[in-house]
Design a protein around this motif. Structure first.
Motif, PDB file in Angstrom:
ATOM      1  N   TRP A  14       0.808  -1.229   0.000  1.00 23.28           N
ATOM      2  CA  TRP A  14       0.000   0.000   0.000  1.00 23.28           C
ATOM      3  C   TRP A  14       0.832   1.266   0.000  1.00 23.28           C
ATOM      4  O   TRP A  14       0.388   2.306  -0.512  1.00 23.28           O
ATOM      5  CB  TRP A  14      -1.008  -0.010   1.155  1.00 23.28           C
ATOM      6  CG  TRP A  14      -2.136  -0.919   0.786  1.00 23.28           C
ATOM      7  CD1 TRP A  14      -2.337  -2.200   1.220  1.00 23.28           C
ATOM      8  CD2 TRP A  14      -3.174  -0.655  -0.180  1.00 23.28           C
ATOM      9  NE1 TRP A  14      -3.430  -2.740   0.587  1.00 23.28           N
ATOM     10  CE2 TRP A  14      -3.958  -1.818  -0.270  1.00 23.28           C
ATOM     11  CE3 TRP A  14      -3.494   0.445  -0.970  1.00 23.28           C
ATOM     12  CZ2 TRP A  14      -5.065  -1.914  -1.115  1.00 23.28           C
ATOM     13  CZ3 TRP A  14      -4.598   0.355  -1.820  1.00 23.28           C
ATOM     14  CH2 TRP A  14      -5.360  -0.807  -1.886  1.00 23.28           C
ATOM     15  N   LYS A  96      -6.280   1.276   7.730  1.00 24.01           N
ATOM     16  CA  LYS A  96      -7.262   0.304   8.187  1.00 24.01           C
ATOM     17  C   LYS A  96      -6.690  -1.082   7.962  1.00 24.01           C
ATOM     18  O   LYS A  96      -5.794  -1.203   7.108  1.00 24.01           O
ATOM     19  CB  LYS A  96      -8.610   0.483   7.488  1.00 24.01           C
ATOM     20  CG  LYS A  96      -8.727   0.121   6.004  1.00 24.01           C
ATOM     21  CD  LYS A  96      -8.189  -1.074   5.374  1.00 24.01           C
ATOM     22  CE  LYS A  96      -8.886  -2.359   5.313  1.00 24.01           C
ATOM     23  NZ  LYS A  96      -8.237  -3.330   4.375  1.00 24.01           N
ATOM     24  N   PHE A 125     -12.362   3.746   1.251  1.00 27.85           N
ATOM     25  CA  PHE A 125     -13.451   3.328   0.347  1.00 27.85           C
ATOM     26  C   PHE A 125     -14.586   4.361   0.325  1.00 27.85           C
ATOM     27  O   PHE A 125     -15.197   4.587  -0.712  1.00 27.85           O
ATOM     28  CB  PHE A 125     -13.995   1.951   0.726  1.00 27.85           C
ATOM     29  CG  PHE A 125     -13.323   0.793   0.004  1.00 27.85           C
ATOM     30  CD1 PHE A 125     -11.949   0.772  -0.200  1.00 27.85           C
ATOM     31  CD2 PHE A 125     -14.069  -0.291  -0.450  1.00 27.85           C
ATOM     32  CE1 PHE A 125     -11.331  -0.294  -0.848  1.00 27.85           C
ATOM     33  CE2 PHE A 125     -13.468  -1.358  -1.108  1.00 27.85           C
ATOM     34  CZ  PHE A 125     -12.106  -1.368  -1.297  1.00 27.85           C
ATOM     35  N   VAL A 159      -6.586 -11.897  -5.176  1.00 32.11           N
ATOM     36  CA  VAL A 159      -6.126 -10.884  -4.234  1.00 32.11           C
ATOM     37  C   VAL A 159      -4.850 -11.314  -3.494  1.00 32.11           C
ATOM     38  O   VAL A 159      -4.049 -10.485  -3.075  1.00 32.11           O
ATOM     39  CB  VAL A 159      -7.297 -10.569  -3.271  1.00 32.11           C
ATOM     40  CG1 VAL A 159      -7.601 -11.738  -2.369  1.00 32.11           C
ATOM     41  CG2 VAL A 159      -7.069  -9.314  -2.487  1.00 32.11           C
ATOM     42  N   GLN A 163      -1.043  -9.529  -2.259  1.00 32.38           N
ATOM     43  CA  GLN A 163      -0.981  -9.417  -0.796  1.00 32.38           C
ATOM     44  C   GLN A 163      -1.027 -10.828  -0.183  1.00 32.38           C
ATOM     45  O   GLN A 163      -2.032 -11.221   0.409  1.00 32.38           O
ATOM     46  CB  GLN A 163      -2.159  -8.577  -0.295  1.00 32.38           C
ATOM     47  CG  GLN A 163      -2.133  -7.122  -0.797  1.00 32.38           C
ATOM     48  CD  GLN A 163      -3.457  -6.421  -0.534  1.00 32.38           C
ATOM     49  OE1 GLN A 163      -4.373  -6.508  -1.337  1.00 32.38           O
ATOM     50  NE2 GLN A 163      -3.568  -5.741   0.584  1.00 32.38           N
ATOM     51  N   LEU A 166      -2.516 -11.997   3.251  1.00 33.57           N
ATOM     52  CA  LEU A 166      -3.965 -12.070   3.513  1.00 33.57           C
ATOM     53  C   LEU A 166      -4.420 -13.526   3.645  1.00 33.57           C
ATOM     54  O   LEU A 166      -5.369 -13.828   4.368  1.00 33.57           O
ATOM     55  CB  LEU A 166      -4.756 -11.374   2.396  1.00 33.57           C
ATOM     56  CG  LEU A 166      -4.605  -9.851   2.289  1.00 33.57           C
ATOM     57  CD1 LEU A 166      -5.386  -9.315   1.087  1.00 33.57           C
ATOM     58  CD2 LEU A 166      -5.071  -9.146   3.569  1.00 33.57           C
ATOM     59  N   ASP A 176     -10.389  -7.351   6.256  1.00 31.51           N
ATOM     60  CA  ASP A 176      -9.772  -6.747   5.063  1.00 31.51           C
ATOM     61  C   ASP A 176     -10.779  -5.902   4.268  1.00 31.51           C
ATOM     62  O   ASP A 176     -10.586  -4.689   4.115  1.00 31.51           O
ATOM     63  CB  ASP A 176      -9.190  -7.857   4.178  1.00 31.51           C
ATOM     64  CG  ASP A 176      -8.563  -7.307   2.918  1.00 31.51           C
ATOM     65  OD1 ASP A 176      -7.651  -6.484   3.038  1.00 31.51           O
ATOM     66  OD2 ASP A 176      -9.019  -7.674   1.807  1.00 31.51           O
ATOM     67  N   ILE A 177     -11.850  -6.523   3.794  1.00 26.27           N
ATOM     68  CA  ILE A 177     -12.840  -5.802   2.985  1.00 26.27           C
ATOM     69  C   ILE A 177     -14.011  -5.329   3.844  1.00 26.27           C
ATOM     70  O   ILE A 177     -14.581  -4.266   3.610  1.00 26.27           O
ATOM     71  CB  ILE A 177     -13.300  -6.703   1.814  1.00 26.27           C
ATOM     72  CG1 ILE A 177     -12.304  -6.578   0.669  1.00 26.27           C
ATOM     73  CG2 ILE A 177     -14.695  -6.393   1.330  1.00 26.27           C
ATOM     74  CD1 ILE A 177     -12.105  -5.182   0.117  1.00 26.27           C
ATOM     75  N   HIS A 180     -13.797  -1.880   5.105  1.00 26.22           N
ATOM     76  CA  HIS A 180     -14.159  -0.863   4.105  1.00 26.22           C
ATOM     77  C   HIS A 180     -15.670  -0.820   3.875  1.00 26.22           C
ATOM     78  O   HIS A 180     -16.281   0.245   3.852  1.00 26.22           O
ATOM     79  CB  HIS A 180     -13.528  -1.201   2.755  1.00 26.22           C
ATOM     80  CG  HIS A 180     -12.049  -1.003   2.685  1.00 26.22           C
ATOM     81  ND1 HIS A 180     -11.427   0.137   3.094  1.00 26.22           N
ATOM     82  CD2 HIS A 180     -11.071  -1.807   2.195  1.00 26.22           C
ATOM     83  CE1 HIS A 180     -10.118   0.040   2.864  1.00 26.22           C
ATOM     84  NE2 HIS A 180      -9.885  -1.136   2.325  1.00 26.22           N
ATOM     85  N   TYR A 230     -14.666 -13.326  -1.686  1.00 25.62           N
ATOM     86  CA  TYR A 230     -13.569 -13.457  -2.641  1.00 25.62           C
ATOM     87  C   TYR A 230     -13.637 -14.837  -3.303  1.00 25.62           C
ATOM     88  O   TYR A 230     -12.661 -15.340  -3.817  1.00 25.62           O
ATOM     89  CB  TYR A 230     -12.209 -13.241  -1.963  1.00 25.62           C
ATOM     90  CG  TYR A 230     -11.754 -11.791  -2.054  1.00 25.62           C
ATOM     91  CD1 TYR A 230     -11.616 -11.167  -3.290  1.00 25.62           C
ATOM     92  CD2 TYR A 230     -11.475 -11.040  -0.916  1.00 25.62           C
ATOM     93  CE1 TYR A 230     -11.216  -9.847  -3.397  1.00 25.62           C
ATOM     94  CE2 TYR A 230     -11.071  -9.719  -1.006  1.00 25.62           C
ATOM     95  CZ  TYR A 230     -10.947  -9.128  -2.250  1.00 25.62           C
ATOM     96  OH  TYR A 230     -10.553  -7.815  -2.359  1.00 25.62           O
ATOM     97  N   PHE A 239     -14.150  -6.390  -9.244  1.00 29.52           N
ATOM     98  CA  PHE A 239     -13.079  -5.881  -8.393  1.00 29.52           C
ATOM     99  C   PHE A 239     -12.506  -4.590  -8.937  1.00 29.52           C
ATOM    100  O   PHE A 239     -12.250  -4.502 -10.139  1.00 29.52           O
ATOM    101  CB  PHE A 239     -11.956  -6.924  -8.287  1.00 29.52           C
ATOM    102  CG  PHE A 239     -10.841  -6.515  -7.371  1.00 29.52           C
ATOM    103  CD1 PHE A 239     -10.894  -6.800  -6.014  1.00 29.52           C
ATOM    104  CD2 PHE A 239      -9.736  -5.816  -7.853  1.00 29.52           C
ATOM    105  CE1 PHE A 239      -9.866  -6.413  -5.157  1.00 29.52           C
ATOM    106  CE2 PHE A 239      -8.708  -5.425  -7.000  1.00 29.52           C
ATOM    107  CZ  PHE A 239      -8.771  -5.727  -5.659  1.00 29.52           C
ATOM    108  N   TYR A 286      -6.706  -1.443  -9.625  1.00 29.73           N
ATOM    109  CA  TYR A 286      -7.217  -0.943  -8.348  1.00 29.73           C
ATOM    110  C   TYR A 286      -7.648   0.525  -8.491  1.00 29.73           C
ATOM    111  O   TYR A 286      -7.713   1.245  -7.498  1.00 29.73           O
ATOM    112  CB  TYR A 286      -6.123  -0.995  -7.274  1.00 29.73           C
ATOM    113  CG  TYR A 286      -5.682  -2.369  -6.833  1.00 29.73           C
ATOM    114  CD1 TYR A 286      -6.042  -2.871  -5.587  1.00 29.73           C
ATOM    115  CD2 TYR A 286      -4.873  -3.158  -7.639  1.00 29.73           C
ATOM    116  CE1 TYR A 286      -5.621  -4.126  -5.159  1.00 29.73           C
ATOM    117  CE2 TYR A 286      -4.447  -4.414  -7.230  1.00 29.73           C
ATOM    118  CZ  TYR A 286      -4.828  -4.891  -5.989  1.00 29.73           C
ATOM    119  OH  TYR A 286      -4.403  -6.128  -5.566  1.00 29.73           O
TER     120      TYR A 286
HETATM  121  O1  89Y Z   1      -6.414  -5.000   1.263  1.00 29.00           O
HETATM  122  C1  89Y Z   1      -7.554  -4.643   0.556  1.00 29.00           C
HETATM  123  C2  89Y Z   1      -7.924  -3.231   0.522  1.00 29.00           C
HETATM  124  O2  89Y Z   1      -7.740  -2.459   1.431  1.00 29.00           O
HETATM  125  O3  89Y Z   1      -8.541  -2.951  -0.667  1.00 29.00           O
HETATM  126  C3  89Y Z   1      -8.600  -4.087  -1.503  1.00 29.00           C
HETATM  127  C4  89Y Z   1      -7.560  -5.016  -0.916  1.00 29.00           C
HETATM  128  O4  89Y Z   1      -6.313  -4.722  -1.528  1.00 29.00           O
HETATM  129  C5  89Y Z   1      -7.799  -6.491  -1.117  1.00 29.00           C
HETATM  130  O5  89Y Z   1      -8.970  -6.917  -0.506  1.00 29.00           O
END
Ligand code: 89Y
Length: 338
Positions: A14, A96, A125, A159, A163, A166, A176-177, A180, A230, A239, A286
């Motif tokens: 990130w 977050k 988000f 995903v 990452q 995860l 994670d989601i 948001h 997911y 996505f 993204y």
């Molecule tokens: O880590 C997540 C986020 O904060 O936004 C999408 C993600 O990268 C994967 O669920």
């Protein structure tokens, strides 16, 4: 106006977007990066001309003159780094999910309050352009009194490629989601009075749950169904878009594929497309998320300067309560009162 000096703590996935997003804004100076593996921080420092790199947070805090830190490290380090910065009187911005669990999030907030330093959570988000537009349409009153809604984040995006950690989380999709999406629900419909959740794991290769369905009754009576997955191999991959359907007594608002916003009332259906701003540094996969980082950071910067900010630690604690309330509900099969 004095430039605010800050350091970024953690240079993983990130940080690659959070850093250029900060650099879109005026009145800031990114003076140092910290990362446990120094070479990763060095690469980013070179790319963005950041003068200093550390692999020791204490050394960074001792040597640098800062106004705040932006913590973008793994969630299990958020409290540790927050404590270190707050004890030196620095304002804290933290990614977050705020902390590893609800208790730790409370402790983090209380500690910052005790140290009289502001705590902001980078929760982006709700700052996505299509979500802001849907809220504006709701607030315009066109669809009348809202009585029910569905907020969906269902995907089969790989995903774990970007990452991998995860896949190791015992608590995956809700932290994670869910952090948001449940925050979007609060942004659109206010606080929840009751919550019931079901979770399950479909993908056998991960530790946590990858499907969660949460039904909330909001304080003003709106029924809000929130679905996250997911494991959803759908005809059209969405996505990283969150789809929303809001039903009111006079019509409905739908946020659907490709940023399409459809407002339906007795007079017909207005259709518009609310695309995110495409910054050159963002990853197109993204786009809507990365773009919202700038707007979220702008709001946090306003908070750092003593103005209003939506995503304070105190506000975000209510989102954290929904996440952990959902786990509690799923484990006990009971309705919870977050
Ligand atoms: O880590 C997540 C986020 O904060 O936004 C999408 C993600 O990268 C994967 O669920």
């Amino acid at each position: 106006m004095k430039k605010l000096r800050f350091a970024v703590i953690g240079t993983g996935f990130w940080a690659r977007y959070q850093i250029p997003a900060w650099l879109e804004l005026e009145g800031l100076e990114l003076v140092a990066l910290y990362n446990r593996t120094r070479s990763k921080a060095e690469d980013l420092a070179q790319q963005y001309h950041i003068p200093s790199v550390y692999d020791n947070m204490d050394e960074l805090l001792a040597k640098e003159e800062l106004d705040f830190v932006d913590i973008i490290s793994d969630v299990d380090t958020h409290w540790h780094f927050t404590q270190k910065a707050a004890e030196r009187g620095l304002a804290v911005v933290c990614q977050k999910p705020m902390a590893s669990n609800l208790e730790q999030a409370r402790t983090m907030l209380e500690y910052c309050q005790q140290q009289r330093v502001p705590l902001f959570i980078h929760e982006n988000f709700r700052w996505q352009a299509p979500i802001r537009a849907a809220k504006q349409a709701m607030d315009s009153g066109q669809i009348g009194k809202v009585f029910k809604a569905r907020v969906s984040f269902c995907s089969a995006f790989p995903v774990f490629d970007n990452q991998p950690f995860l896949a190791e989380l015992e608590h995956f999709i809700l932290t994670d989601i869910g952090s948001h999406v449940l925050d979007i629900c609060r942004y659109l419909f206010g606080e929840a009075r009751t919550l019931y959740a079901l979770t399950r794991r479909v993908n056998p290769g991960i530790k946590g749950e990858d499907v969660a369905n949460v039904l909330m009754e909001m304080e003003d009576g709106v029924h809000c169904f929130t679905e996250m997955s997911y494991a959803s191999k759908l005809e059209k991959e969405a996505f990283p878009q969150t789809h929303v359907l809001v039903e009111g007594e006079l019509g409905s608002i739908q946020l659907t594929h490709d940023f399409q916003l459809r407002i339906h009332t007795a007079t017909g259906t207005q259709v518009s497309t609310i695309r995110p701003q495409l910054y050159p540094w963002l990853d197109p996969d993204y786009a809507v998320v990365h773009s919202s980082i700038v707007d979220c950071n702008r709001d946090i910067l306003n908070g750092l300067r003593g103005g209003k900010c939506e995503t304070t630690g105190a506000d975000n604690l209510n989102t954290v309560k929904l996440v952990w309330g959902a786990y509690q509900s799923a484990a006990t099969q009971q309705v919870v009162f977050p």
